[in-house]
Design an enzyme around this catalytic site. Sequence first.
Site, PDB file in Angstrom:
ATOM      1  CB  ALA A   1       2.423  -1.414 -31.873  1.00 15.04           C
ATOM      2  CD  GLU A   2      -2.413   2.703 -31.248  1.00  8.10           C
ATOM      3  OE1 GLU A   2      -2.425   1.623 -31.854  1.00  8.10           O
ATOM      4  OE2 GLU A   2      -2.453   3.804 -31.826  1.00  8.10           O
TER       5      GLU A   2
ATOM      6  CG  HIS B   1      -9.612  11.434 -35.495  1.00 14.31           C
ATOM      7  ND1 HIS B   1     -10.065  10.634 -36.506  1.00 14.31           N
ATOM      8  CD2 HIS B   1      -8.272  11.195 -35.402  1.00 14.31           C
ATOM      9  CE1 HIS B   1      -9.046   9.948 -37.015  1.00 14.31           C
ATOM     10  NE2 HIS B   1      -7.950  10.269 -36.365  1.00 14.31           N
TER      11      HIS B   1
HETATM   12  C1  LIG Z   1      -4.943   2.907 -34.169  1.00 14.58           C
HETATM   13  C2  LIG Z   1      -4.450   4.245 -34.558  1.00 14.58           C
HETATM   14  N1  LIG Z   1      -3.343   4.728 -33.962  1.00 14.58           N
HETATM   15  C3  LIG Z   1      -2.861   5.930 -34.299  1.00 14.58           C
HETATM   16  C4  LIG Z   1      -3.474   6.684 -35.258  1.00 14.58           C
HETATM   17  C5  LIG Z   1      -2.929   8.045 -35.639  1.00 14.58           C
HETATM   18  N2  LIG Z   1      -2.353   8.019 -36.977  1.00 14.58           N
HETATM   19  C6  LIG Z   1      -3.047   8.436 -38.035  1.00 14.58           C
HETATM   20  S1  LIG Z   1      -2.203   8.241 -39.447  1.00 14.58           S
HETATM   21  C7  LIG Z   1      -0.886   7.587 -38.661  1.00 14.58           C
HETATM   22  C8  LIG Z   1       0.306   7.181 -39.448  1.00 14.58           C
HETATM   23  C9  LIG Z   1      -0.014   6.134 -40.445  1.00 14.58           C
HETATM   24  O1  LIG Z   1       1.071   5.932 -41.284  1.00 14.58           O
HETATM   25  P1  LIG Z   1       1.002   4.986 -42.531  1.00 14.58           P
HETATM   26  O2  LIG Z   1       0.282   3.739 -42.160  1.00 14.58           O
HETATM   27  O3  LIG Z   1       2.361   4.840 -43.068  1.00 14.58           O
HETATM   28  O4  LIG Z   1       0.057   5.741 -43.570  1.00 14.58           O
HETATM   29  P2  LIG Z   1       0.318   7.116 -44.345  1.00 14.58           P
HETATM   30  O5  LIG Z   1      -0.243   8.203 -43.498  1.00 14.58           O
HETATM   31  O6  LIG Z   1       1.762   7.261 -44.607  1.00 14.58           O
HETATM   32  O7  LIG Z   1      -0.493   7.007 -45.602  1.00 14.58           O
HETATM   33  C10 LIG Z   1      -1.117   7.534 -37.285  1.00 14.58           C
HETATM   34  C11 LIG Z   1      -0.161   7.040 -36.298  1.00 14.58           C
HETATM   35  C12 LIG Z   1      -4.650   6.164 -35.838  1.00 14.58           C
HETATM   36  N3  LIG Z   1      -5.342   6.845 -36.746  1.00 14.58           N
HETATM   37  N4  LIG Z   1      -5.108   4.942 -35.480  1.00 14.58           N
END
Ligand SMILES: Cc1ncc(C[n+]2csc(CCOP(=O)(O)OP(=O)(O)O)c2C)c(N)n1
Lengths: 338, 325
Positions: A72-73, A142
């Site tokens: 939640a940036e 990225h």
């Molecule tokens: C806006 C944003 N913030 C942070 C990230 C870094 N990030 C990549 S995956 C992730 C976790 C996501 O978790 P979830 O939605 O549960 O998906 P899962 O990886 O478990 O499939 C984060 C914080 C990102 N890619 N985009």
Amino acid sequence: MTIKTVKDAINDALVQSFEEDKNVILMGEDIAGGKGREQYQGTQDAWGGPFGVTQGLYTKFGGERVRDTTIAEAGFFGAAIGAAMTGLRPIVELMYVDFAGVCFDQMMNQAAKVRYMFGGKQKVPMVVRTVVGAGFRAGSEHSQTLYSLYTHIPGLKVVAPYDAYDAKGLLLSSIKDDDPVIFMEHKRLYMTSCEVPDDLKPIPLGKGRIRKEGSDVTIIAIQRMNLFAEEAADELEKINISCEIVDPRTYSPLDEELIFQSVKKTGKVIVVDESNPKCSLASEISSLISEKCFSDLKAAVIKITAPHTPVPFSPPMEDFYIPSTKKIIDAVKKLKDV
Amino acid sequence: MIEKEKINWIYKKIFTIRFFEERIKKIAKEKTVPGYLHTCIGSEAICVGVMAALNQDDWISSTYRNHGHAIAKGCELNEITSEIYGRKTGICKGRGGSMHISDFSKGMLGSFGIVAAGPAVVLGAALQEKINKSNKTCVSFFGDGAIHNGAFHEAAGLAKLWDIPMIFVCENNGYAEATATDWHLNTKELSDITKAYDMLSYIGDGNNVFEVYDISKKAINEAKQKNTPIFLEFKNYRFSGQYEGDTQLYQPQEEIDKAKQNDPIKLAKENSSKYDLNKNDLEKIINEAKEEVDKAFDFADTQPWPQPEDALEEVYVNYPVEINR
Ligand SMILES: Cc1ncc(C[n+]2csc(CCOP(=O)(O)OP(=O)(O)O)c2C)c(N)n1
Ligand SMILES: [Mg+2]
């Protein structure tokens, strides 16, 4: 004297700042990691961010000051602004600068404008630590640098250190600074190291650094591009071409004087920037030089940048995208003959 | 009753995904491919179950954890693998890499690396379907972590307000990176989040491919009938780390062992007799899946690299000056 990696130097600066000022806090996604699983041995500080930079802080300073967030940036960036306005010195981690888009409003319209727009009565002493840079095979979302995105905004300060010494000294200053600072860490530099004195004093923002003195050509190198500039200068030394390398280190404020002095000395300038070329730090610095040092110039300023494309994934294309030592050498040779 | 052909398809896909991701884990360990790799071991039933309810030209969005979605949606295995290897014949010509596997011609709008970027894009596709009075189903896949992001909420609000029959598929796999879902949720059930939008939601066992299929099929029909978005939460477990190389220290062994009892592949095997699949048929499907995966990796390994200058292509549809720097 100790040899430190950029990663450890940043961790040291964070620890020191936490110890010196109880108002310093850190917020971000998995900056500790293992949230909800603290009862398991070895899971505290499981991550320390994706690059392990903040490892150990949670154990040392506790969850009140080292706060893992949800994804939640916009929320925690906004929170950092309010906390900063009312007395804390928050540091927020934007995991990759590429995610700037989801919380840019907080920096552009609130953090940057609160002081000015509300009559100079308030300040926002916060730091955004974020990871930039290509060369990690991390693809288009990225790998960007986006230096100029923040540098463009009045009210924000922008710092992008190259080595561990500068990383520590500049982060100490950034945290003490009363304005919002964007502190950009290059993922390809984290594991590079140099000597960092244990009692290093904060390095003032707005002071550049001459990395190598020289007389024939000035190379102004932004963050990781200092690596290629140094390699090029070493190579060129062998054929008696002397390069001066200027590392501005901070981009808002920018040490214009240091740049102009070098330009006066050599009259020939190359700016190397890993970012896309349009409205970049390279174009900004080049235009400043043309405007303020026109009569000192013996040739037009050469910009070496990435192309006007997103960062491609595949290694041959990504390597082509990133400026190279060879491109710098070729440009210097071209200028030398002018 | 599910027709025989579909059952075979489901089994083939679920094994293909598992074998594919196991192979990815292997090459990640050997460090023979560049870049970040996010595998979806534990998600196979969700990928396949939802996709079994879709046609190939229906629209989906995915994330960085997209291999399973891409395989189930019908993207070519060779092209997916080639992309992960960074080769010219990859599904995105080597420009995207593992995190961005997408093939528009197979109904994949895109695999986005930014958490919660997908739902709003799918909302737009669904709006287009509505305006053009066509009937393609629109599904956005995202994780439990994504429900905290504003972009998800804005898409959800608009979908409801505009009576858009899109399907939000939230894969609740217990973790967002190194953060446990039971810590980050602020509702009792994850799907309670939809109450704020008065949106229909259903919870299903994400390890049971037939349950996922069943719920998805019903939800798609209901969404279209009632002209409303529907939110599906499928619970499963992320056996993979956040990315390959993640130490996963925060995932306790007891938890992993317990989750293994409900491994989607194990359940699919156990259920096979219920779906009239005898041992030989199953064996045959498994071998075929394995063979196809092996072939794809052999293929990718021999493919040419892109030329460096290929980086300059296709930034725009139309741009009046050459991008030459
Ligand atoms: C806006 C944003 N913030 C942070 C990230 C870094 N990030 C990549 S995956 C992730 C976790 C996501 O978790 P979830 O939605 O549960 O998906 P899962 O990886 O478990 O499939 C984060 C914080 C990102 N890619 N985009
Ligand atoms: Mg998750």
